[in-house]
Design a protein around this motif. Structure first.
Motif, PDB file in Angstrom:
ATOM      1  N   GLY A   1       8.682  44.561  43.831  1.00 19.83           N
ATOM      2  CA  GLY A   1       8.192  44.467  45.209  1.00 19.83           C
ATOM      3  C   GLY A   1       7.930  45.829  45.813  1.00 19.83           C
ATOM      4  N   LEU A   2       8.484  46.060  47.008  1.00 23.81           N
ATOM      5  CA  LEU A   2       8.250  47.299  47.736  1.00 23.81           C
ATOM      6  C   LEU A   2       8.783  48.509  46.982  1.00 23.81           C
ATOM      7  CD1 LEU A   2       9.093  46.116  51.373  1.00 23.81           C
ATOM      8  CD2 LEU A   2       6.834  46.496  50.364  1.00 23.81           C
ATOM      9  N   LEU A   3       9.813  48.292  46.164  1.00 26.82           N
ATOM     10  CA  LEU A   3      10.371  49.413  45.411  1.00 26.82           C
ATOM     11  C   LEU A   3       9.476  49.819  44.246  1.00 26.82           C
ATOM     12  CD1 LEU A   3      14.164  48.512  45.292  1.00 26.82           C
ATOM     13  CD2 LEU A   3      13.089  50.297  46.639  1.00 26.82           C
ATOM     14  N   GLY A   4       8.634  48.897  43.817  1.00 27.82           N
ATOM     15  CA  GLY A   4       7.707  49.202  42.745  1.00 27.82           C
ATOM     16  C   GLY A   4       8.364  49.598  41.443  1.00 27.82           C
ATOM     17  N   GLY A   5       9.548  49.093  41.190  1.00 21.08           N
ATOM     18  CA  GLY A   5      10.246  49.409  39.947  1.00 21.08           C
ATOM     19  C   GLY A   5      10.969  50.738  39.978  1.00 21.08           C
ATOM     20  N   LYS A   6      10.959  51.420  41.111  1.00 26.35           N
ATOM     21  CA  LYS A   6      11.604  52.724  41.222  1.00 26.35           C
ATOM     22  C   LYS A   6      13.117  52.569  41.315  1.00 26.35           C
ATOM     23  CE  LYS A   6      11.505  56.966  43.969  1.00 26.35           C
ATOM     24  NZ  LYS A   6      10.937  57.613  45.184  1.00 26.35           N
ATOM     25  N   LYS A   7      13.821  53.433  40.581  1.00 24.03           N
ATOM     26  CA  LYS A   7      15.275  53.400  40.628  1.00 24.03           C
ATOM     27  C   LYS A   7      15.774  53.915  41.980  1.00 24.03           C
ATOM     28  CE  LYS A   7      16.426  55.867  37.076  1.00 24.03           C
ATOM     29  NZ  LYS A   7      17.237  56.484  35.994  1.00 24.03           N
ATOM     30  N   LYS A   8      16.825  53.270  42.464  1.00 22.77           N
ATOM     31  CA  LYS A   8      17.441  53.725  43.709  1.00 22.77           C
ATOM     32  C   LYS A   8      18.955  53.684  43.536  1.00 22.77           C
ATOM     33  CE  LYS A   8      17.662  52.856  48.680  1.00 22.77           C
ATOM     34  NZ  LYS A   8      17.259  51.964  49.783  1.00 22.77           N
ATOM     35  N   LYS A   9      19.617  54.789  43.852  1.00 23.03           N
ATOM     36  CA  LYS A   9      21.069  54.878  43.674  1.00 23.03           C
ATOM     37  C   LYS A   9      21.795  54.074  44.749  1.00 23.03           C
ATOM     38  CE  LYS A   9      24.805  58.217  42.986  1.00 23.03           C
ATOM     39  NZ  LYS A   9      25.191  59.655  42.979  1.00 23.03           N
ATOM     40  N   VAL A  10      22.840  53.374  44.351  1.00 19.75           N
ATOM     41  CA  VAL A  10      23.722  52.680  45.294  1.00 19.75           C
ATOM     42  C   VAL A  10      24.660  53.734  45.873  1.00 19.75           C
ATOM     43  CG1 VAL A  10      25.442  50.873  45.609  1.00 19.75           C
ATOM     44  CG2 VAL A  10      23.574  50.556  43.958  1.00 19.75           C
ATOM     45  N   GLU A  11      24.543  53.987  47.158  1.00 18.63           N
ATOM     46  CA  GLU A  11      25.289  55.084  47.770  1.00 18.63           C
ATOM     47  C   GLU A  11      26.700  54.638  48.187  1.00 18.63           C
ATOM     48  OE1 GLU A  11      24.352  58.104  47.793  1.00 18.63           O
ATOM     49  OE2 GLU A  11      22.232  57.876  47.239  1.00 18.63           O
ATOM     50  N   PHE A  12      27.691  55.377  47.730  1.00 20.37           N
ATOM     51  CA  PHE A  12      29.076  55.181  48.154  1.00 20.37           C
ATOM     52  C   PHE A  12      29.864  56.431  47.816  1.00 20.37           C
ATOM     53  CE2 PHE A  12      28.724  53.398  43.863  1.00 20.37           C
ATOM     54  CZ  PHE A  12      29.768  54.003  43.189  1.00 20.37           C
ATOM     55  N   ASP A  13      31.042  56.560  48.428  1.00 14.91           N
ATOM     56  CA  ASP A  13      31.887  57.736  48.187  1.00 14.91           C
ATOM     57  C   ASP A  13      32.861  57.504  47.036  1.00 14.91           C
ATOM     58  OD1 ASP A  13      31.007  59.443  50.456  1.00 14.91           O
ATOM     59  OD2 ASP A  13      31.770  57.762  51.636  1.00 14.91           O
ATOM     60  N   VAL A  14      33.494  56.341  47.040  1.00 13.42           N
ATOM     61  CA  VAL A  14      34.521  56.036  46.047  1.00 13.42           C
ATOM     62  C   VAL A  14      34.428  54.566  45.674  1.00 13.42           C
ATOM     63  CG1 VAL A  14      37.023  55.903  45.609  1.00 13.42           C
ATOM     64  CG2 VAL A  14      36.106  57.813  46.917  1.00 13.42           C
ATOM     65  N   LEU A  15      34.570  54.286  44.402  1.00 10.06           N
ATOM     66  CA  LEU A  15      34.599  52.898  43.932  1.00 10.06           C
ATOM     67  C   LEU A  15      36.034  52.382  43.942  1.00 10.06           C
ATOM     68  CD1 LEU A  15      32.612  51.204  41.194  1.00 10.06           C
ATOM     69  CD2 LEU A  15      35.094  51.251  40.875  1.00 10.06           C
ATOM     70  N   LEU A  16      36.209  51.134  44.333  1.00 10.61           N
ATOM     71  CA  LEU A  16      37.523  50.491  44.337  1.00 10.61           C
ATOM     72  C   LEU A  16      37.512  49.391  43.279  1.00 10.61           C
ATOM     73  CD1 LEU A  16      40.317  50.223  45.676  1.00 10.61           C
ATOM     74  CD2 LEU A  16      39.278  48.748  47.396  1.00 10.61           C
ATOM     75  N   ASN A  17      38.298  49.570  42.230  1.00 14.70           N
ATOM     76  CA  ASN A  17      38.366  48.601  41.138  1.00 14.70           C
ATOM     77  C   ASN A  17      39.198  47.397  41.566  1.00 14.70           C
ATOM     78  OD1 ASN A  17      38.670  47.190  38.739  1.00 14.70           O
ATOM     79  ND2 ASN A  17      39.998  48.714  37.781  1.00 14.70           N
ATOM     80  N   VAL A  18      38.538  46.248  41.750  1.00 19.03           N
ATOM     81  CA  VAL A  18      39.225  45.018  42.165  1.00 19.03           C
ATOM     82  C   VAL A  18      39.050  43.937  41.084  1.00 19.03           C
ATOM     83  CG1 VAL A  18      39.538  43.400  44.103  1.00 19.03           C
ATOM     84  CG2 VAL A  18      38.707  45.685  44.548  1.00 19.03           C
ATOM     85  N   ILE A  19      38.845  44.355  39.840  1.00 16.97           N
ATOM     86  CA  ILE A  19      38.745  43.402  38.731  1.00 16.97           C
ATOM     87  C   ILE A  19      40.139  43.159  38.178  1.00 16.97           C
ATOM     88  CG2 ILE A  19      37.803  42.970  36.434  1.00 16.97           C
ATOM     89  CD1 ILE A  19      35.415  44.659  37.147  1.00 16.97           C
ATOM     90  N   HIS A  20      40.629  41.941  38.326  1.00 22.81           N
ATOM     91  CA  HIS A  20      41.958  41.587  37.825  1.00 22.81           C
ATOM     92  C   HIS A  20      41.870  41.174  36.354  1.00 22.81           C
ATOM     93  CE1 HIS A  20      43.109  41.697  41.976  1.00 22.81           C
ATOM     94  NE2 HIS A  20      42.430  40.612  42.292  1.00 22.81           N
ATOM     95  N   GLY A  21      42.903  41.480  35.590  1.00 25.26           N
ATOM     96  CA  GLY A  21      42.962  41.050  34.199  1.00 25.26           C
ATOM     97  C   GLY A  21      42.066  41.889  33.307  1.00 25.26           C
ATOM     98  N   ARG A  22      41.527  41.251  32.255  1.00 21.72           N
ATOM     99  CA  ARG A  22      40.695  41.960  31.291  1.00 21.72           C
ATOM    100  C   ARG A  22      39.515  42.643  31.981  1.00 21.72           C
ATOM    101  NH1 ARG A  22      38.090  38.782  26.175  1.00 21.72           N
ATOM    102  NH2 ARG A  22      36.412  38.366  27.672  1.00 21.72           N
ATOM    103  N   ASP A  23      39.096  43.736  31.458  1.00 24.84           N
ATOM    104  CA  ASP A  23      38.050  44.610  31.991  1.00 24.84           C
ATOM    105  C   ASP A  23      38.602  45.537  33.062  1.00 24.84           C
ATOM    106  OD1 ASP A  23      36.286  43.434  30.251  1.00 24.84           O
ATOM    107  OD2 ASP A  23      35.053  42.469  31.779  1.00 24.84           O
ATOM    108  N   GLY A  24      39.188  44.990  34.125  1.00 23.74           N
ATOM    109  CA  GLY A  24      39.666  45.832  35.221  1.00 23.74           C
ATOM    110  C   GLY A  24      41.009  46.465  34.983  1.00 23.74           C
ATOM    111  N   GLU A  25      41.884  45.760  34.242  1.00 24.05           N
ATOM    112  CA  GLU A  25      43.252  46.250  34.061  1.00 24.05           C
ATOM    113  C   GLU A  25      43.556  46.697  32.635  1.00 24.05           C
ATOM    114  OE1 GLU A  25      45.661  43.877  37.540  1.00 24.05           O
ATOM    115  OE2 GLU A  25      45.454  42.843  35.623  1.00 24.05           O
ATOM    116  N   ASP A  26      42.638  46.484  31.710  1.00 25.33           N
ATOM    117  CA  ASP A  26      42.922  46.840  30.317  1.00 25.33           C
ATOM    118  C   ASP A  26      42.370  48.198  29.917  1.00 25.33           C
ATOM    119  OD1 ASP A  26      40.210  46.367  30.170  1.00 25.33           O
ATOM    120  OD2 ASP A  26      40.335  44.733  28.712  1.00 25.33           O
TER     121      ASP A  26
END
Length: 350
Positions: free
Chosen positions: A81-106
């Motif tokens: 669409g309007l982005l025309g396939g252009k990459k755009k970064k998801v802006e944030f300062d810090v990621l908070l891992n809230v994945i419980h169990g496998r993947d998030g805790e292993d």
């Protein structure tokens, strides 16, 4: 400060993680928030805040959103669409891992975040390994001089007898949220309980089930100072099963502090600090303790606790911001190819 809430994952606790993320949307009122969902196929999706409802995920509606790629430094959208396939970064300062169990805790998420240079709140790789396994947690506690309940380890396809008296509690080694856990009061129930547990894991812990045991929960982290929660005494019937914990993770009100003397509180906090520092630096964890005959025992470490244990703190959001400002940094290793250059020179190929 803007947090990216990472949730979902390929885990038996996938739905619990969704509930925790939705709860945090209600709790983190001052911060900017981005929501990144990891589906069962381990693909990343950017979820708009207004879409943070359980039906978005159960119906598959999240697939109408923006798919994300993970590259060095962050997550990126690839839109039409309007982005025309252009990459755009998801802006944030810090990621908070809230994945419980496998993947998030292993350790998978910890390894990926460090590899791609993304600052995050959550257990690092070694901490994940030690706390994801209930067996390794016991070995860690033993090394730190903290008592745990007696236990026996059984392996799928192996011996099914233990030299412990009933009643017993049977637990899959690598799961949380009481999934696959059974209280066994006689030998006629034991095989069935093992069948249930082995449906979820190839290793099972068997412990004595202590009637009327008193449990205390304590959460915290270390930023520039120790940030410890109030001590909670959970109200239980026999033990918190999956359904009770599922409902518990969605709560957004504070709990009442346990009525305990200063000496016991000091013991609980001392045990927590021994466990946390330095292994769990950069994460917010909750430890669940038993007190038996006046002695503190570690029951389990929750490296990514339900709803991130917000209900145990007076000013949770400010505490998270302080933790985000004091995350451990991976050591920089200079690569200068000096060794290879010396070899090439010795061969006359410089």
């Amino acid at each position: 400060m803007t947090f990216a809430i990472l949730f979902g994952g390929s885990s038996y606790e996938h739905e619990i993680s969704i509930v925790s993320a939705i709860t945090l949307k209600k709790v983190l009122k001052k911060s900017g928030l981005q929501f990144i969902f990891v589906d069962a196929g381990r693909e990343f999706w950017l979820i708009e805040p207004e879409k943070m409802k359980s039906k978005t995920f159960s119906s598959g509606e999240y697939k109408k959103g923006r798919k994300l790629t993970l590259e060095h430094g962050g997550f990126f959208t690839v839109g039409g669409g309007l982005l025309g396939g252009k990459k755009k970064k998801v802006e944030f300062d810090v990621l908070l891992n809230v994945i419980h169990g496998r993947d998030g805790e292993d350790g998978k998420i910890a390894g990926i975040m460090e590899f791609f240079g993304i600052p995050f709140i959550g257990p690092r790789l070694e901490a994940s390994v030690c706390s994801y396994s209930k067996l390794d947690t016991k070995l860690l506690a033993e090394a730190l001089g903290i008592a745990t309940l007696e236990y026996r380890l059984l392996v799928k396809g192996g011996e099914r007898r233990v030299d412990l008296d009933f009643p017993l509690i049977v637990k899959p080694v690598h799961l949380g949220s009481s999934i696959g856990v059974s209280v066994v009061r006689g030998s006629e129930e034991f095989d069935y309980a093992l069948d249930v547990a082995f449906e979820f894991d190839d290793q099972v812990l068997v412990e004595p089930f202590v009637e009327g045991i008193v449990e205390y929960n304590l959460a915290g982290c270390r930023s520039s100072v120790w940030e410890l929660s109030l001590v909670e005494e959970p109200q239980k019937e026999e033990f918190l099963d999956f359904d009770k914990k599922y409902m518990d993770f969605s709560r957004d009100e504070k709990v009442h502090e346990a009525v305990i003397d200063a000496g016991l509180k000091e013991e609980l906090e001392g045990a927590f600090k021994k466990i946390y520092d330095p292994l769990f630096l950069g994460s917010l964890i909750r430890c669940d303790f038993f007190v038996i005959d006046g002695k503190v025992h570690l029951n389990e470490i929750n490296p990514v606790p339900g709803s991130m244990a917000h209900y145990l703190f007076d000013d949770y959001e400010s505490m998270l911001e302080r933790l985000a400002a004091h995350l451990p940094r991976e050591r920089s290793i200079p690569i200068d190819y000096r060794y290879i250059d010396r070899i090439q020179k010795a061969k006359g190929k410089a």
